[in-house]
Design a protein around this motif. Structure first.
Motif, PDB file in Angstrom:
ATOM      1  N   SER A  44       0.833  -1.336   0.015  1.00 60.79           N
ATOM      2  CA  SER A  44      -0.184   0.043   0.055  1.00 60.79           C
ATOM      3  C   SER A  44       0.708   1.116  -0.037  1.00 60.79           C
ATOM      4  N   HIS A  45       0.343   2.227  -0.461  1.00 60.49           N
ATOM      5  CA  HIS A  45       1.156   3.417  -0.413  1.00 60.49           C
ATOM      6  C   HIS A  45       1.559   4.116   0.512  1.00 60.49           C
ATOM      7  N   PRO A  46       2.811   4.395   0.689  1.00 57.24           N
ATOM      8  CA  PRO A  46       3.788   4.343  -0.131  1.00 57.24           C
ATOM      9  C   PRO A  46       4.376   2.643  -0.096  1.00 57.24           C
ATOM     10  N   ALA A  47       4.642   2.059  -0.849  1.00 51.50           N
ATOM     11  CA  ALA A  47       5.194   0.844  -1.032  1.00 51.50           C
ATOM     12  C   ALA A  47       6.519   0.444  -0.596  1.00 51.50           C
ATOM     13  N   GLU A  48       6.342  -0.438   0.233  1.00 54.72           N
ATOM     14  CA  GLU A  48       7.711  -1.312   0.707  1.00 54.72           C
ATOM     15  C   GLU A  48       8.460  -2.363   0.068  1.00 54.72           C
ATOM     16  N   LEU A  49       7.306  -2.867  -0.726  1.00 50.69           N
ATOM     17  CA  LEU A  49       7.573  -4.134  -1.366  1.00 50.69           C
ATOM     18  C   LEU A  49       6.787  -4.061  -2.753  1.00 50.69           C
ATOM     19  N   PHE A  50       7.449  -4.542  -3.874  1.00 52.39           N
ATOM     20  CA  PHE A  50       7.060  -4.198  -5.147  1.00 52.39           C
ATOM     21  C   PHE A  50       6.745  -5.747  -5.732  1.00 52.39           C
ATOM     22  N   MET A  51       5.969  -5.881  -6.541  1.00 48.59           N
ATOM     23  CA  MET A  51       5.409  -7.092  -7.312  1.00 48.59           C
ATOM     24  C   MET A  51       6.353  -7.424  -8.583  1.00 48.59           C
ATOM     25  N   GLY A  52       6.424  -6.455  -9.331  1.00 49.30           N
ATOM     26  CA  GLY A  52       7.243  -6.636 -10.567  1.00 49.30           C
ATOM     27  C   GLY A  52       6.663  -7.708 -11.429  1.00 49.30           C
ATOM     28  N   ASP A  53       7.193  -7.893 -12.633  1.00 49.36           N
ATOM     29  CA  ASP A  53       6.751  -8.580 -13.730  1.00 49.36           C
ATOM     30  C   ASP A  53       6.776  -9.895 -13.222  1.00 49.36           C
ATOM     31  N   VAL A  54       7.517 -10.462 -12.669  1.00 48.62           N
ATOM     32  CA  VAL A  54       7.567 -12.081 -12.040  1.00 48.62           C
ATOM     33  C   VAL A  54       6.021 -12.296 -11.433  1.00 48.62           C
ATOM     34  N   GLY A  55       5.938 -11.484 -10.527  1.00 49.82           N
ATOM     35  CA  GLY A  55       4.620 -11.522  -9.682  1.00 49.82           C
ATOM     36  C   GLY A  55       3.376 -11.311 -10.565  1.00 49.82           C
ATOM     37  N   SER A  56       3.287 -10.173 -11.125  1.00 45.75           N
ATOM     38  CA  SER A  56       2.002  -9.802 -12.020  1.00 45.75           C
ATOM     39  C   SER A  56       2.079 -10.725 -13.252  1.00 45.75           C
ATOM     40  N   LEU A  57       2.592 -11.106 -13.878  1.00 50.33           N
ATOM     41  CA  LEU A  57       2.531 -12.123 -15.034  1.00 50.33           C
ATOM     42  C   LEU A  57       1.923 -13.497 -14.180  1.00 50.33           C
ATOM     43  N   ALA A  58       2.423 -13.899 -13.267  1.00 47.76           N
ATOM     44  CA  ALA A  58       2.115 -15.277 -12.756  1.00 47.76           C
ATOM     45  C   ALA A  58       0.721 -15.149 -12.030  1.00 47.76           C
ATOM     46  N   ILE A  59       0.435 -14.122 -11.493  1.00 53.21           N
ATOM     47  CA  ILE A  59      -0.997 -13.820 -10.994  1.00 53.21           C
ATOM     48  C   ILE A  59      -2.016 -13.790 -12.321  1.00 53.21           C
ATOM     49  N   GLY A  60      -1.639 -12.931 -13.336  1.00 56.66           N
ATOM     50  CA  GLY A  60      -2.464 -12.871 -14.271  1.00 56.66           C
ATOM     51  C   GLY A  60      -2.645 -14.557 -14.920  1.00 56.66           C
ATOM     52  N   ALA A  61      -1.732 -14.977 -15.235  1.00 59.24           N
ATOM     53  CA  ALA A  61      -2.085 -16.589 -15.946  1.00 59.24           C
ATOM     54  C   ALA A  61      -2.680 -17.152 -14.835  1.00 59.24           C
ATOM     55  N   THR A  62      -2.479 -17.287 -13.718  1.00 59.98           N
ATOM     56  CA  THR A  62      -3.075 -17.922 -12.762  1.00 59.98           C
ATOM     57  C   THR A  62      -4.537 -17.574 -12.849  1.00 59.98           C
ATOM     58  N   LEU A  63      -5.031 -16.540 -12.672  1.00 65.16           N
ATOM     59  CA  LEU A  63      -6.412 -15.923 -12.660  1.00 65.16           C
ATOM     60  C   LEU A  63      -6.843 -16.647 -13.859  1.00 65.16           C
ATOM     61  N   ALA A  64      -6.240 -16.605 -14.936  1.00 64.15           N
ATOM     62  CA  ALA A  64      -6.950 -16.936 -16.260  1.00 64.15           C
ATOM     63  C   ALA A  64      -7.122 -18.450 -16.295  1.00 64.15           C
TER      64      ALA A  64
END
Length: 179
Positions: A72-92
């Motif tokens: 949450s703002h201001p972020a201390e931890l970031f998701m990045g491509d590895v997390g977001s791509l995996a989460i999107g694929a898992t949702l699909a």
């Protein structure tokens, strides 16, 4: 759809993987909208009697909420491509496993809006560059959340409003699944 299913499933996975990745630009945006989408598909899976898939969906919701504590703002931890791509694929994949993959553009409407804004921006820029010799922009910036930031909304306002719209879209998706 028979023999076309593997092709359609691959396209759904690739599209949503990239759509979630595009939404991962503001603190908490992709994680909060993904948590809503997984919760919706968890309800759908439970109503279908797919208890293990529902448990997986709600495990994803818990993991995303734990991530959001630090993102949450201001972020201390970031998701990045590895997390977001995996989460999107898992949702699909979850949408495909429930058989309700046609509802994914509704449940994940904000992800679709983010991806569509990028496609519209690039397409319009290329079209106007060919037509007028100079590219013009459809939005101030894409993906869509940056357009709203440049229009004067704060990062927190954009995130919360996208989150609320995501909740409404998810509720519509679950309601349509009940029909």
């Amino acid at each position: 759809i028979g023999w076309l299913y593997p092709i359609v499933a691959s396209l759904v996975i690739v599209f949503f993987s990239n759509a979630v990745n595009l939404a991962d630009g503001l603190d908490g945006l992709a994680g909060s909208m993904a948590a809503v989408a997984f919760a919706c598909y968890g309800v759908i899976a439970y109503l279908q009697g797919q208890v293990w898939l529902a448990a997986f969906c709600f495990t994803m919701v818990g993991a995303l909420l734990a991530f959001l504590w630090f993102n949450s703002h201001p972020a201390e931890l970031f998701m990045g491509d590895v997390g977001s791509l995996a989460i999107g694929a898992t949702l699909a994949v979850v949408a495909l496993m429930t058989g309700q993959w046609l509802l994914l553009p509704i449940v994940g409407a904000m992800f679709v809006a983010e991806a569509a804004s990028v496609m519209m921006q690039v397409g319009w820029f290329k079209f106007t560059r060919r037509r007028y010799g100079q590219g013009r922009r459809f939005f101030k910036m894409s993906p869509l959340h940056y357009h709203f930031e440049l229009s004067g909304w704060s990062e927190t306002q954009v995130m919360q409003r996208f989150f609320l719209c995501g909740i409404l879209a998810g509720m519509l998706g679950v309601a349509l699944a009940l029909i």
